[in-house]
Design a protein around this motif. Sequence first.
Motif, mmCIF file in Angstrom:
data_model
loop_
_atom_site.group_PDB
_atom_site.id
_atom_site.type_symbol
_atom_site.label_atom_id
_atom_site.label_comp_id
_atom_site.label_asym_id
_atom_site.label_seq_id
_atom_site.Cartn_x
_atom_site.Cartn_y
_atom_site.Cartn_z
ATOM 1 N N UNK A 49 0.195 11.584 -0.182
ATOM 2 C CA UNK A 49 1.300 11.077 -0.786
ATOM 3 C C UNK A 49 1.067 9.702 -0.871
ATOM 4 N N UNK A 64 7.212 -3.399 7.113
ATOM 5 C CA UNK A 64 7.572 -2.922 7.999
ATOM 6 C C UNK A 64 6.374 -2.577 9.037
ATOM 7 N N UNK A 103 3.714 -3.331 2.688
ATOM 8 C CA UNK A 103 4.638 -3.407 3.002
ATOM 9 C C UNK A 103 4.431 -4.494 4.272
ATOM 10 N N UNK A 125 -1.587 5.059 5.768
ATOM 11 C CA UNK A 125 -2.396 3.962 5.684
ATOM 12 C C UNK A 125 -1.459 2.995 5.336
ATOM 13 N N UNK A 126 -1.048 1.643 5.317
ATOM 14 C CA UNK A 126 -0.643 0.912 5.160
ATOM 15 C C UNK A 126 -0.067 0.632 4.142
ATOM 16 N N UNK A 127 0.449 0.294 2.747
ATOM 17 C CA UNK A 127 0.338 -1.010 1.104
ATOM 18 C C UNK A 127 -0.333 -1.489 2.272
ATOM 19 N N UNK A 184 9.482 1.297 4.539
ATOM 20 C CA UNK A 184 7.841 1.184 5.076
ATOM 21 C C UNK A 184 7.362 1.970 3.394
ATOM 22 N N UNK A 185 6.282 1.928 3.012
ATOM 23 C CA UNK A 185 4.825 1.632 2.216
ATOM 24 C C UNK A 185 4.207 1.983 2.723
ATOM 25 N N UNK A 186 3.299 4.019 2.145
ATOM 26 C CA UNK A 186 1.922 3.225 2.581
ATOM 27 C C UNK A 186 1.401 4.914 1.735
ATOM 28 N N UNK A 187 0.371 4.593 2.056
ATOM 29 C CA UNK A 187 -0.185 6.408 1.877
ATOM 30 C C UNK A 187 -0.567 7.208 3.015
ATOM 31 N N UNK A 212 8.055 4.559 10.535
ATOM 32 C CA UNK A 212 8.927 5.000 10.646
ATOM 33 C C UNK A 212 8.758 6.313 11.867
ATOM 34 N N UNK A 219 3.813 6.588 -0.981
ATOM 35 C CA UNK A 219 5.525 6.692 -0.747
ATOM 36 C C UNK A 219 5.707 4.442 -0.500
ATOM 37 N N UNK A 220 6.753 4.596 -1.620
ATOM 38 C CA UNK A 220 7.244 3.820 -2.965
ATOM 39 C C UNK A 220 8.123 3.175 -1.708
ATOM 40 N N UNK A 221 8.725 2.110 -2.814
ATOM 41 C CA UNK A 221 9.948 1.381 -2.181
ATOM 42 C C UNK A 221 11.136 2.493 -2.542
ATOM 43 N N UNK A 267 12.701 11.452 3.445
ATOM 44 C CA UNK A 267 12.020 10.293 2.684
ATOM 45 C C UNK A 267 13.900 9.610 1.652
ATOM 46 N N UNK A 297 14.194 4.943 1.366
ATOM 47 C CA UNK A 297 14.347 4.525 0.006
ATOM 48 C C UNK A 297 15.538 3.614 -0.665
ATOM 49 N N UNK A 298 14.642 3.032 -1.427
ATOM 50 C CA UNK A 298 15.864 2.189 -2.580
ATOM 51 C C UNK A 298 15.915 3.638 -3.913
ATOM 52 N N UNK A 334 0.150 2.299 -3.350
ATOM 53 C CA UNK A 334 1.493 1.931 -3.621
ATOM 54 C C UNK A 334 1.255 0.954 -4.891
ATOM 55 N N UNK A 387 7.280 7.102 -6.754
ATOM 56 C CA UNK A 387 6.352 7.635 -5.368
ATOM 57 C C UNK A 387 5.800 8.615 -5.882
#
Lengths: 261, 261
Positions: free
Chosen positions: A113, B225, B223, B218-220, A204-207, B229, A115-117, B159, B163-164, A187, A122
């Motif tokens: 999955x 943050x 990222x 896995x953070x981008x 937070x962004x990542x996979x 979270x 997860x982007x901003x 989510x 997010x934005x 991302x 996404x």
Amino acid sequence: MGRTLTYPKGVSNTVKRYKHRATYDLGAIHSIINTSQVLNVSFNPGPEDPFPTILPMIGQMGSFEYPSSTIDEPLECYLHGYVSSRIMNLARNSGSKEQGLPICIATSRVDGIVLSLTPNSHNYNYRSATLHGYAKLVTSEEEKLWAMKLITNSVVADRWDHSRVPPTGQKCLEIVAGSGKIRDGGVSDERKDTENGGVTKRIWTGVIPVWEKFGEPVPSDGNLVTEIPEHITSFIADRNAQNQAYAERAVHIALPPEEQH
Amino acid sequence: MGRTLTYPKGVSNTVKRYKHRATYDLGAIHSIINTSQVLNVSFNPGPEDPFPTILPMIGQMGSFEYPSSTIDEPLECYLHGYVSSRIMNLARNSGSKEQGLPICIATSRVDGIVLSLTPNSHNYNYRSATLHGYAKLVTSEEEKLWAMKLITNSVVADRWDHSRVPPTGQKCLEIVAGSGKIRDGGVSDERKDTENGGVTKRIWTGVIPVWEKFGEPVPSDGNLVTEIPEHITSFIADRNAQNQAYAERAVHIALPPEEQH
């Protein structure tokens, strides 16, 4: 949004689109089919029904005529189904029209999955494959048995030789077209978001990698074999390791230039 | 081979088949749809193409008109798709024919591999659901935004608020029919095999539970943050626990009388 793999159409093996991936296109598509626990098989039930329908079926790529074919060579798709079921009857009846029943086989698997901003960007890391072709009944006893073994061993490697063996109804797809799509990497966000400190500091962004996990085998009430056989324990260990490795590796594959911001 | 759940057809909520399961039929089918990461959407591309096709899409059951509807009440199926894509264009064009594009939505999930004495009686524990209906474009901005939030939160709970937020193209399925199938329990073998000591002493039988496992996030690269979270860590913990519990519990559900040998 992922890369598209084109299946050679007709007799030619020359892939015209995405030439730089031509060498592994067939292999990639066939591998997605062959490592899927369930295939989605779509067909039109008849003129009185406006809706196509989808049945979950077990299937496997292979060649009865050329059993030594490798995964990246032209193959047929063998589907397992009861002879009395609806799709088998349709395949049998339309068999007289020479070509067989037009069907579509598709499968997809989520590897992560992304997860982007912003919700719009996404994404999933995923693999999907689609085949189009004409379904025909396998009628030769020898080919039926061969296909049943192929399919049984695809569910649990080497299970055929560890069970008591008879044949059953099979169907075979003559493929006329196929395609696959694979998305992997990290991302991808829009520049307006990545350059907005108020957004990037907060979100937070990542996979999150995702895979099919096989658990501890549970013996049946009637089971008399006290030790779980090696073909089962090694199947579970191998598949879990492969599945996790694929999902985690997919995160780190570089995005194509058009997705890098 | 599993139990069949019947979706109420037309306006009546009275389920005519399998009355003893009538109270949870809608809920069971909708739950399978809503907990699937990918839905298979089948439609006929046009008169010049003999093959139905299948696209993997993200979707979720819900009711914009009655947002407080529970999972076991009549709902629509919202699908996420880019406005420019093929199915969106077909839905837009056939929208003038009042009913919309006839489509089928199906999903299935393997909960366990059932290993019996003979390949013919091998089985999966699984859940599958199928819906038939007419696809229409969602045109109201308010409903689009509502559906996007519904779908985003279905991928990772909560989510949307982390997010934005902007809207995008959605499609909505008006359901005319639906069905589901669930198979759970242990091994079912033919009496001729269970009474054959040469077979039962040699072959291990039982179930290997299978579930969707979510790994370490896995953070981008971008990222900022540092701490993952809570809405993500609790999503992963909850889903892994639920998925494993379902697959393991399914093994121990008693088989219906016709499958007990």
